[in-house]
Design a protein around this motif. Structure first.
Motif, short mmCIF file in Angstrom:
data_model
loop_
_atom_site.label_atom_id
_atom_site.label_comp_id
_atom_site.label_asym_id
_atom_site.label_seq_id
_atom_site.Cartn_x
_atom_site.Cartn_y
_atom_site.Cartn_z
N ASP A 205 0.81 -1.21 0.00
CA ASP A 205 0.00 0.00 0.00
C ASP A 205 0.85 1.27 0.00
O ASP A 205 0.33 2.36 -0.21
N LEU A 206 2.15 1.15 0.26
CA LEU A 206 3.05 2.30 0.18
C LEU A 206 3.53 2.41 -1.27
O LEU A 206 4.07 1.45 -1.82
N ARG B 38 0.13 6.53 0.43
CA ARG B 38 -0.53 5.24 0.48
C ARG B 38 -1.46 5.16 -0.73
O ARG B 38 -2.06 6.14 -1.11
N LEU C 273 0.35 9.29 4.25
CA LEU C 273 1.15 8.28 4.95
C LEU C 273 0.65 8.13 6.38
O LEU C 273 0.06 9.05 6.94
N ASP D 274 5.41 5.20 8.53
CA ASP D 274 5.70 5.01 7.10
C ASP D 274 6.97 5.72 6.66
O ASP D 274 7.70 5.23 5.81
#
Length: 101
Positions: free
Chosen positions: A34-35, A79, A89, A93
């Protein structure tokens, strides 16, 4: 909205035809799918052409060695999800993302 956001973040690092549309792309990080790193494909392609012609010096802005992925133009981390939506974020993160910039 994402096009406007990246245009504001990218600025004018190199000479670039402002009429060229923004072509957003995102590459995920291995630690968390997801990052993502978001960038403009058209601007990166233009930079690489100028680099090949010797008009600019090479500057690396993001490097993901495990994916053999290198960016030379401005980009940002956020994200993302499978629907192409971007979000802020989360706490912690930045420790992951920092390694790639």
């Amino acid at each position: 909205m994402e096009d406007m956001m990246i245009e504001e973040l990218i600025g004018e690092m190199i000479s670039y035809d402002a009429q060229q549309p923004c072509d957003l792309a995102a590459v995920s990080l291995l630690e968390d799918e997801d990052l993502v790193i978001v960038y403009d494909r058209n601007r990166e392609k233009h930079y690489l052409q100028q680099l090949k012609e010797g008009k600019v010096k090479e500057v690396v802005t993001c490097h993901i060695p495990q994916k053999h992925f290198i960016l030379h133009t401005r980009c940002y981390a956020c994200r993302g999800n499978e629907h192409g939506d971007f979000d802020s974020l989360k706490d912690g993160d930045e420790q992951i993302v920092h390694r790639y910039f």
